[in-house]
Design an enzyme around this catalytic site. Structure first.
Site, mmCIF file in Angstrom:
data_model
loop_
_atom_site.group_PDB
_atom_site.id
_atom_site.type_symbol
_atom_site.label_atom_id
_atom_site.label_comp_id
_atom_site.label_asym_id
_atom_site.label_seq_id
_atom_site.Cartn_x
_atom_site.Cartn_y
_atom_site.Cartn_z
ATOM 1 N N GLU A 213 42.358 43.091 45.535
ATOM 2 C CA GLU A 213 43.364 41.998 45.326
ATOM 3 C C GLU A 213 44.338 41.752 46.434
ATOM 4 O OE1 GLU A 213 46.751 41.874 41.551
ATOM 5 O OE2 GLU A 213 45.065 43.398 41.692
ATOM 6 N N ASP A 214 44.774 42.580 46.903
ATOM 7 C CA ASP A 214 46.012 42.796 47.710
ATOM 8 C C ASP A 214 45.805 42.554 49.739
ATOM 9 O OD1 ASP A 214 47.371 42.848 45.304
ATOM 10 O OD2 ASP A 214 48.344 45.074 45.882
#
Length: 767
Positions: free
Chosen positions: A89-90
């Site tokens: 996600e990051d």
């Protein structure tokens, strides 16, 4: 191979990771620690330079999540996924990269957790906000004001969040470890919530109370449930939390002495009765549960005495009942406050004996008695399953635990199968999961959990669809009851069936669970299939004729077969059945065949109806029965506040006072405006034009049409226009008696969740 990031030897993340490894070695001696080391090194590398709002290195968060899961004795793949859960996600890492580096199992868990922003009280607030924007005063036909655009945007956001929730539960059903990781992620975020701004703290706390804590309860993970609730309480209502915490602290010493006295008495008596190895301790009730009890029972803190429960842990099931007899021999049991959750475990796998007695100092004392295996399940819930597997304690115990989990997976898949779209899925979940529950017993002693207010209909369909379809009656606690009977906790339920019995449409009003309602609807849909096919054909023919098309040319079976895939149905027959049943609107099918021209700014073409202006009674000043006409720009009806405009040679034109033309005349020709008394005749109807802004989904036009049909309102024309933002504008001409009739229609249509706005249409300048 990934490069290992070298952290400072004394970094907090390194120290936490070493604690994690030590915990895993202790609980699972043969665990694959190399997988954890590789996952940690990769996470360190990808999160390098990232910091949390508190100023800590970001890597401390995934390590803390893994530590929480290690306390639950989750398996190594779950711990590895926890270390990696924010990487995709990051950072720039892809799901394919995860499969190559860590294998499909770990990658699948990470993918299940990634971007699953679990829908929350924020979502429910978004649902309210989507319908809370003020209505525009004078909507123009075909015009999309900034206000409408904002409303549509909010509704789209709500749908997106509902779709995320659907994805969460599907992932949860496939592998419950996904949800356990998500709960651990939320728990660590709650522990560090103090670094967030005040408004965010409150929003996240509400989220936790409405969604995460109930899920922890459903999964049976008591350790997480109570801490999530207390932390959420602390940030959601800080003043009440601090006040209650101060009260509890002030009485702690006295309470501890009472508990110690009770523990000594029970330990000595159990030892004398041959149970020498019992573990006994006091479990303080957490603050949120005390607060809820004060609210529900309207008690002051001084009126609550049972702030601590005594927990007795023994080795065998037989010793549980032996210990219960010892406790009841020591102190007087309080009537009605004994529960046997061993013989009949709760639906979230919880087992224990609960009793409340008058303790040694004359105060109520709650005592829980369980085995060590029951204690593990009570604290860890479904997480205990993977602890068994990881330690190699499979076989019969593991198989039994897996069977107990089946109910949860099945319920989740039922929600998915029974819901046509994300919005409906959200409504089903909020009805079934996040409402109060009632627990009843089957004849075999199984515990069945149902929504509060559930009836025998819900129970029957929960057992099996065939049981539900053939239900004729029910016995509760040995006595016959009606099918409208609402269960109470602890009821024993027996369903009476008959092979030739069939469901009644009235059951839809009796059923409280979405599962039961969907099964009843499915029965009637299947039963009336041939009738629906015929009705669908007739509806399509009627719609085609209304548009001046030849049904024999446009509605051939070959043509309908080509349309079926566009509506996600397998055949032309199923398409006709769906139209007949009302799932798909006839107009939507015809519109796929023939392009429909967009709405024109001057309004709708009104079809031939029963509207007649001859019976209107109009008086202007002291002159009655003047020559008049209703202006096409705003079509006033009886009950409207009406202004008359004296035209040049065409009598008086009647306008609604809020009509833009009236505002124009007030500025340019105010002497031609006059107040008008305006009333209709009995049993008379009058044409009006409406604009309805909606989400563009299949079947919505049919839903709106059903509302008009139920309210005996004739529709004379319909035009639709779809927009790129997946919304649609419906222009509808209809006939109403007066303003009261129209207002009732507005209220009914606005209750449809996909309707964004409804208002009367205003046309252009009168000439």
């Amino acid at each position: 191979m990934s490069q290992t990031l070298t952290l400072k030897p004394d970094s907090a993340a390194d120290e936490a990771f070493e604690r994690l490894l030590a915990k895993v070695r202790e609980s699972v001696p043969n665990a694959d620690l190399d997988l954890l080391r590789r996952a940690y090194a990769f996470a360190c590398e990808k999160h390098a330079g990232q910091v949390r709002r508190s100023g800590e290195e970001y890597i401390t968060h995934p390590v803390a999540v893994a530590e929480i899961l290690a306390e639950l004795e989750m398996d190594v793949p779950t711990l590895a996924a926890a270390l990696l859960h924010d990487v995709v996600e990051d950072t720039s890492v892809t799901a394919e990269d995860m499969v190559q580096r860590f294998g499909p199992e770990v990658a699948g868990l990470v993918d299940g957790v990634t971007k699953l922003a679990l829908v929350t009280s924020d979502l429910f607030r978004a649902e309210a906000e989507a319908h809370s924007l003020p209505r525009k005063e004078v909507p123009e036909i075909g015009e999309r004001s900034p206000l409408e655009a904002e409303r549509a945007k909010r509704q789209q956001d709500l749908n997106k969040r509902a779709a995320n929730l659907r994805k969460v539960f599907l992932a949860m059903a496939k592998d419950l470890r996904v949800m356990v990781i998500k709960l651990a992620d939320r728990l660590h975020n709650m522990r560090t919530l103090g670094a967030m701004p005040a408004d965010k703290r409150k929003r996240i706390a509400e989220e936790t109370l409405h969604i995460y804590s109930p899920l922890a309860h459903r999964l049976g993970i008591w350790q997480m449930k109570w801490e999530l609730e207390d932390l959420a309480f602390k940030y959601d209502e800080p003043e009440k939390y601090e006040e209650l915490a101060a009260h509890v602290e002030q009485t702690r010493d006295q309470r501890q002495s009472e508990v110690d006295e009770a523990i000594d008495i029970v330990r000595e008596r159990l030892k004398a009765d041959g149970i020498a190895e019992a573990t006994i301790y006091g479990r303080p009730k957490h603050l949120y549960s005390i607060y809820q009890k004060m609210l529900k029972q309207e008690l002051d803190f001084k009126e609550i005495y049972d702030l601590v429960a005594l927990r007795v842990i023994v080795h065998t099931r037989q010793e549980c009942y032996h210990a219960l007899g010892v406790v009841h021999g020591l102190w007087m049991p309080i009537h009605g406050l004994y529960s046997d959750y061993i013989a009949r475990s709760k639906s979230n796998l919880y087992q224990s004996l609960h009793t409340k007695v008058v303790g040694p100092r004359g105060k109520p004392l709650e005592i829980q008695i369980r085995t060590w295996e029951m204690h593990r399940t009570a604290e860890f819930g479904v997480a205990a399953h993977w602890a068994y597997k990881e330690k190699g304690e499979g076989g019969k115990a593991s198989d039994q635990f897996e069977r107990k989990l089946t109910w949860l997976r099945q319920q989740i898949f039922d929600w998915q199968a029974d819901s046509r779209d994300s919005g409906e899925f959200l409504r089903s979940v909020t009805e079934d999961l996040f409402t109060d529950q009632v627990f009843v017993f089957s004849p075999k002693g199984d515990v069945i959990d149902l929504p509060a207010g559930a009836t025998p209909i819900d129970f029957a369909y929960r057992i099996h669809s065939d049981v539900g379809n053939h239900t004729v009656g029910a016995k509760v606690n040995g006595k016959m009851v009606t099918l409208s009977y609402q269960f109470k906790n602890g009821d024993y339920v027996e369903i009476i069936t008959r092979s030739n019995s069939v469901p009644s449409r009235d059951w839809l009003a009796l059923a409280k669970s979405s599962h039961a309602r969907s099964k009843i609807k499915a029965y009637f849909k299947k039963l009336l299939h041939s009738e629906n096919v015929q009705q669908g054909r007739e509806k399509l023919a009627t719609e085609a004729e209304r548009l001046g098309l030849d049904p024999h040319v446009f509605l051939k079976d070959e043509t309908l077969k080509t349309l079926a895939p566009l509506f996600n149905v397998p055949s032309d027959e199923e398409l006709l059945a769906a139209v007949g049943y009302g799932t798909i609107a006839a107009a939507a099918v015809i519109h796929k065949l023939v392009p429909i021209e967009p709405l024109q700014p001057k309004g709708l073409v009104v079809g031939r109806g029963r509207a007649d202006e001859s019976k209107l009674k109009v008086s202007a000043g002291n002159v009655d029965n003047v020559m008049f006409r209703r202006s096409r720009c705003c079509l006033p009806i009886p009950g409207d506040e009406v202004v008359g405009y004296v035209t040049r040679g065409r009598g008086m034109a009647l306008h609604r006072r809020e009509c833009p033309n009236v505002k124009h005349y007030q500025q340019t020709e105010p002497e031609r405006l006059t107040t008008v008394d305006y009333s209709g005749g009995d049993s008379q109807v009058y044409s009006v034009n409406l604009l309805i802004e909606t989400l563009d989904r299949t079947g919505l036009l049919a839903d709106i049409g059903n509302i008009f049909g139920e309210m005996k309102t004739n529709i004379t024309a319909v035009k639709t226009q779809s927009h790129r933002d997946r919304t649609a504008t419906l222009g509808i001409s209809l006939e109403v008696k007066d303003v009261d009739h129209l207002n009732r229609l507005f209220q009914a249509v606005r209750r449809l969740p996909d309707v964004l706005d409804i208002d009367r249409a205003i046309g252009g300048r009168e000439k």
